[in-house]
Structures are given as C-alpha cells and as structure tokens.
Write a protein that holds these residues in place. Structure first.
Motif, mmCIF file in Angstrom:
data_model
loop_
_atom_site.group_PDB
_atom_site.id
_atom_site.type_symbol
_atom_site.label_atom_id
_atom_site.label_comp_id
_atom_site.label_asym_id
_atom_site.label_seq_id
_atom_site.Cartn_x
_atom_site.Cartn_y
_atom_site.Cartn_z
ATOM 1 N N SER A 21 0.188 11.682 1.031
ATOM 2 C CA SER A 21 0.645 11.089 -0.220
ATOM 3 C C SER A 21 1.192 12.204 -1.090
ATOM 4 O O SER A 21 0.572 13.261 -1.241
ATOM 5 C CB SER A 21 -0.506 10.380 -0.921
ATOM 6 O OG SER A 21 -0.043 9.619 -2.010
ATOM 7 N N GLY A 22 2.370 11.993 -1.627
ATOM 8 C CA GLY A 22 3.017 13.028 -2.425
ATOM 9 C C GLY A 22 4.162 13.714 -1.714
ATOM 10 O O GLY A 22 4.859 14.535 -2.315
ATOM 11 N N HIS A 59 0.810 -1.214 0.000
ATOM 12 C CA HIS A 59 0.000 0.000 0.000
ATOM 13 C C HIS A 59 0.844 1.265 0.000
ATOM 14 O O HIS A 59 0.315 2.365 -0.100
ATOM 15 C CB HIS A 59 -0.934 0.007 1.211
ATOM 16 C CG HIS A 59 -1.767 -1.225 1.326
ATOM 17 N ND1 HIS A 59 -2.590 -1.660 0.309
ATOM 18 C CD2 HIS A 59 -1.904 -2.138 2.322
ATOM 19 C CE1 HIS A 59 -3.193 -2.787 0.678
ATOM 20 N NE2 HIS A 59 -2.792 -3.092 1.882
ATOM 21 N N ILE A 60 2.151 1.125 0.140
ATOM 22 C CA ILE A 60 3.082 2.248 0.136
ATOM 23 C C ILE A 60 4.216 1.954 -0.836
ATOM 24 O O ILE A 60 4.740 0.836 -0.865
ATOM 25 C CB ILE A 60 3.687 2.475 1.541
ATOM 26 C CG1 ILE A 60 2.625 2.971 2.518
ATOM 27 C CG2 ILE A 60 4.833 3.480 1.493
ATOM 28 C CD1 ILE A 60 3.131 3.090 3.930
ATOM 29 N N ALA A 61 4.573 2.969 -1.633
ATOM 30 C CA ALA A 61 5.743 2.856 -2.509
ATOM 31 C C ALA A 61 6.279 4.257 -2.744
ATOM 32 O O ALA A 61 5.601 5.254 -2.474
ATOM 33 C CB ALA A 61 5.371 2.184 -3.824
ATOM 34 N N PHE A 62 7.500 4.319 -3.256
ATOM 35 C CA PHE A 62 8.176 5.601 -3.450
ATOM 36 C C PHE A 62 8.589 5.733 -4.910
ATOM 37 O O PHE A 62 9.327 4.895 -5.431
ATOM 38 C CB PHE A 62 9.399 5.692 -2.533
ATOM 39 C CG PHE A 62 9.081 5.391 -1.093
ATOM 40 C CD1 PHE A 62 8.279 6.240 -0.350
ATOM 41 C CD2 PHE A 62 9.571 4.238 -0.489
ATOM 42 C CE1 PHE A 62 7.970 5.953 0.971
ATOM 43 C CE2 PHE A 62 9.273 3.942 0.825
ATOM 44 C CZ PHE A 62 8.466 4.801 1.566
ATOM 45 N N PHE A 115 -1.145 3.990 -1.814
ATOM 46 C CA PHE A 115 -2.117 3.400 -2.733
ATOM 47 C C PHE A 115 -3.455 3.139 -2.043
ATOM 48 O O PHE A 115 -4.460 2.936 -2.707
ATOM 49 C CB PHE A 115 -1.558 2.094 -3.310
ATOM 50 C CG PHE A 115 -0.530 2.307 -4.376
ATOM 51 C CD1 PHE A 115 -0.820 2.063 -5.709
ATOM 52 C CD2 PHE A 115 0.746 2.776 -4.070
ATOM 53 C CE1 PHE A 115 0.129 2.256 -6.708
ATOM 54 C CE2 PHE A 115 1.704 2.976 -5.053
ATOM 55 C CZ PHE A 115 1.392 2.723 -6.375
ATOM 56 N N LYS A 116 -3.436 3.127 -0.732
ATOM 57 C CA LYS A 116 -4.659 2.943 0.050
ATOM 58 C C LYS A 116 -4.598 3.942 1.209
ATOM 59 O O LYS A 116 -4.296 3.580 2.346
ATOM 60 C CB LYS A 116 -4.750 1.502 0.550
ATOM 61 C CG LYS A 116 -6.158 1.054 0.905
ATOM 62 C CD LYS A 116 -6.173 -0.436 1.195
ATOM 63 C CE LYS A 116 -7.598 -0.892 1.517
ATOM 64 N NZ LYS A 116 -7.635 -2.334 1.846
ATOM 65 N N PRO A 117 -4.888 5.207 0.934
ATOM 66 C CA PRO A 117 -4.647 6.260 1.923
ATOM 67 C C PRO A 117 -5.400 6.097 3.237
ATOM 68 O O PRO A 117 -4.964 6.611 4.262
ATOM 69 C CB PRO A 117 -5.116 7.530 1.196
ATOM 70 C CG PRO A 117 -5.043 7.187 -0.254
ATOM 71 C CD PRO A 117 -5.364 5.735 -0.335
ATOM 72 N N ASP A 118 -6.510 5.354 3.219
ATOM 73 C CA ASP A 118 -7.303 5.191 4.447
ATOM 74 C C ASP A 118 -6.771 4.066 5.331
ATOM 75 O O ASP A 118 -7.305 3.813 6.412
ATOM 76 C CB ASP A 118 -8.764 4.919 4.106
ATOM 77 C CG ASP A 118 -8.949 3.706 3.195
ATOM 78 O OD1 ASP A 118 -7.966 3.313 2.539
ATOM 79 O OD2 ASP A 118 -10.071 3.174 3.132
ATOM 80 N N ALA A 157 3.480 -2.590 -5.815
ATOM 81 C CA ALA A 157 2.257 -1.929 -5.358
ATOM 82 C C ALA A 157 1.262 -1.750 -6.504
ATOM 83 O O ALA A 157 0.051 -1.934 -6.330
ATOM 84 C CB ALA A 157 2.597 -0.582 -4.726
ATOM 85 N N VAL A 158 1.769 -1.395 -7.684
ATOM 86 C CA VAL A 158 0.902 -1.267 -8.861
ATOM 87 C C VAL A 158 0.229 -2.610 -9.161
ATOM 88 O O VAL A 158 -0.979 -2.688 -9.417
ATOM 89 C CB VAL A 158 1.707 -0.780 -10.088
ATOM 90 C CG1 VAL A 158 0.874 -0.904 -11.366
ATOM 91 C CG2 VAL A 158 2.161 0.663 -9.893
ATOM 92 N N LEU A 159 1.021 -3.675 -9.108
ATOM 93 C CA LEU A 159 0.496 -5.019 -9.368
ATOM 94 C C LEU A 159 -0.556 -5.396 -8.324
ATOM 95 O O LEU A 159 -1.587 -6.001 -8.651
ATOM 96 C CB LEU A 159 1.650 -6.025 -9.348
ATOM 97 C CG LEU A 159 1.487 -7.308 -10.151
ATOM 98 C CD1 LEU A 159 1.332 -7.008 -11.624
ATOM 99 C CD2 LEU A 159 2.697 -8.212 -9.933
ATOM 100 N N GLN A 160 -0.290 -5.041 -7.070
ATOM 101 C CA GLN A 160 -1.199 -5.361 -5.976
ATOM 102 C C GLN A 160 -2.568 -4.713 -6.182
ATOM 103 O O GLN A 160 -3.607 -5.326 -5.949
ATOM 104 C CB GLN A 160 -0.592 -4.869 -4.654
ATOM 105 C CG GLN A 160 -1.495 -4.966 -3.439
ATOM 106 C CD GLN A 160 -1.389 -6.305 -2.732
ATOM 107 O OE1 GLN A 160 -0.555 -7.122 -3.077
ATOM 108 N NE2 GLN A 160 -2.234 -6.516 -1.747
#
Length: 343
Positions: A252-253, A204-207, A236-239, A277-280
């Motif tokens: 995010s950002g 859910h997190i990537a850089f 990718f899942k801010p909540d 993360a994109v794949l997830q």
C-alpha cells in the motif's frame, strides 16, 4: 473505540436540472464518515492524516471544503498535525460557490443489477484493445503479464453512458471540459489490472491522485516532489489478497505506472473509485440513506446526451440526408427521361 466522526452539510431537497437552493434552511449536517483511530494509524495512508481526511470527505461529498471542530465557525484544523488519541468530531465546511458544484458519490456506485449499458459489443472489444495498448499489455499496478489481466472499468460498464456523462459533467473541474467522458467504454474509463485487483477495485483497492485540492504528492511520500503527478495504490483491507503475491505484491502506497497520454483517465474518475472505497469502509448508513433519497434522480438524469445517443442522432441525420439525396437523384432521372420522351 476512539474514532473521528466527520459531518458534512447536505441539502434537504434537490431538484434534477435545477440549481441547488442555498438558503440555510435547506441545509443540514449529516454524519458521513466514522474513522476508527486504530484503523487510520494501521493504514498509514498519509503522514498528514487530516489532509487525507479532507480529501476523503471531499470526494465523497463532491465539493471542496475545509475541516473544522465547530459546526458554526470555520476554525480550520491544523492539517500538519498528527492524530489525537481520543474521539473527535469534525465538520466539513463548504462555500456557497462549492455548494453550487456539489455532486456526492452514489451509494450504489458498484451496483450492477440494473442500468445495463446499451453500447454494442464492438465498443467493448475496442475498449479492451485500447486499454491494453495504452497500458503496455501489463498490469499498471503489479506489472503482471496480460494473460493474468483484465481491462477494468473505473465506473462500472453496467452504469451506462448517461451515468458516466452525468457524473463527469457534474464533477468536472476543467475550464475546457476535457475531463468529461460520455462513453462508458471509453479508454479513459479503463485501467489494465490483474484479475484479483480488478475484483477489489473500488471496494478494497483504490488509487489516490495527487496533487489534488487537499493534498500534494509529498503528503503521500515526503521524499517526492510536491507537484509531481502520481496515482498511489491504497489497500483499504491489506490482509485481503486482491493482488497476486510474491515479488508482484504491491505494498500500500506504491505508485501506478502512468501512461502520459491524453487517453489516461481523468482524475475525477479516480476520485469516484476512491470515494467508493471510503464509503465501503468508513461511510455511515445515515449518509447512504440521505444521499440515496435526495440525489438518486440526479445520478440517473437523462439531461446529458451520451455517446450512444449522439451516434444514433448522427446516424438518423445521415439516413435523412441519404434519403433526400436518393429522392433528388430519382427526380433528376425522371426529368431526363421525360425530356428524352419529348424529343
């Protein structure tokens, strides 16, 4: 639900250690990503979303290319345009030169039940100390104190030396090879992160590193210098609370705090985490099945000498040299003894 469906061309067959067959009959379009428009608009990863999509599919496929609305003619999309309101199909075109370099992300990038590292625990201890020292003993994402942090591997430790050596060798874009990492516990495979973010890393997190082949830093932050080096936090899942709240909650950002040393991880390892993360969140089952079936033997190739294997070879060479030296000394002592007996 309106969405952007992204297709990329993949080889039907891949032989480990052999060059890819570039004949058109060996390639087919595979449905790779499904990107709901509502989700893309909510995440706001970039004010130029088509540039972000180009980067996202590029790091998943492992080759640089361009997006087009056609599978036949590379009629390149307007990367500065905003998203349309209706569903769209895009095709990711790569040149033969890029196809030769192609190395897609492993669908089992974060799987940990196998391929356990054989590296001694002393290397893990050095990894923890080295990452903490390089990153200033505080979380590079939130600034939290070391008591709440871990030394996180970008490619999981359980993948082992051969895996990271193969991955970075195949993904390397450096003419000097300085982005190749052969030791899974190298400081260059680590970040000092708070424990919550560590758990979400690659899920859910990537850089996102910029500049990259598809984006410059102004494509993330229009006020930033385009060529400014930056690693941007994307949730990718801010909540989901994969960070600690309060004043340490990073939006995010927000940028990572970078250690400007040669020991900082190469961009291709950040790309690997981002691709995971994109794949997830957006990867199709078709893509996962296609890559797993065709590329698995290549991901776990034994054709690259790892750091552990290199160390073992060095130890064996040293042992052989020491044994030869000891034997020579014994022969010299015996010769001196026989000479004294003769007198």
């Amino acid at each position: 639900m309106a969405a952007i469906q992204v297709y990329a061309s993949f080889p039907r067959a891949v032989a480990p250690g052999a060059k890819l067959n570039l004949k058109p009959t060996n390639w087919c379009w595979v449905h790779c990503l499904s990107l709901p428009l509502d989700t893309l608009n909510a995440l706001q990863f970039s004010p130029r979303p088509y540039k972000w999509i180009r980067y996202a599919i590029g790091v998943v496929v492992g080759a640089e290319g361009d997006l087009s609305s056609s599978p036949d003619l590379p009629d390149i999309v307007d990367y500065n345009a905003g998203l349309l309101s209706e569903s769209t199909i895009l095709y990711y075109h790569t040149s033969n030169k890029e196809r030769r370099k192609m190395f897609p992300v492993d669908p089992d990038l974060e799987r940990t039940e196998s391929f356990t590292s054989s590296i001694p625990t002393t290397r893990l201890a050095h990894f923890i100390d080295d990452v903490k020292e390089r990153d200033g003993s505080t979380c590079v994402m939130t600034g939290l104190d070391e008591i709440l942090c871990d030394a996180a591997h970008l490619l999981a430790q359980t993948k082992g030396d051969t895996y990271i050596a193969t991955y970075t060798q195949r993904r390397s874009r450096s003419t000097t090879g300085d982005d190749i990492v052969q030791d899974i516990n190298s400081v260059r495979n680590g970040l000092f992160l708070n424990g919550f973010s560590h758990k979400g890393l690659g899920k859910h997190i990537a850089f996102l590193p910029t500049p990259n082949f598809a984006m410059d830093t102004a494509d993330i932050d229009p006020t930033a210098p385009p060529e400014g080096r930056r690693y941007t936090t994307h949730l990718f899942k801010p909540d989901t609370p994969f960070y600690l709240g309060g004043r340490n909650k990073p939006p995010s950002g927000s940028p990572l705090r970078i250690s400007d040393t040669p020991q900082w991880p190469p961009a291709i390892l950040f790309d690997a985490v981002y691709a995971g993360a994109v794949l997830q969140h957006f990867g199709t089952e078709t893509l996962k099945e296609e890559v797993a079936a065709t590329w698995k033997d290549t991901f776990y190739s034994s054709s690259v000498m790892t750091a552990t294997e290199a160390d073992y070879k060095l130890i064996m060479v040293e042992r052989a040299a020491n044994a030869e030296k000891a034997q020579k000394q014994a022969q010299e002592r015996e010769a001196r003894y026989e000479a004294r007996k003769g007198h």
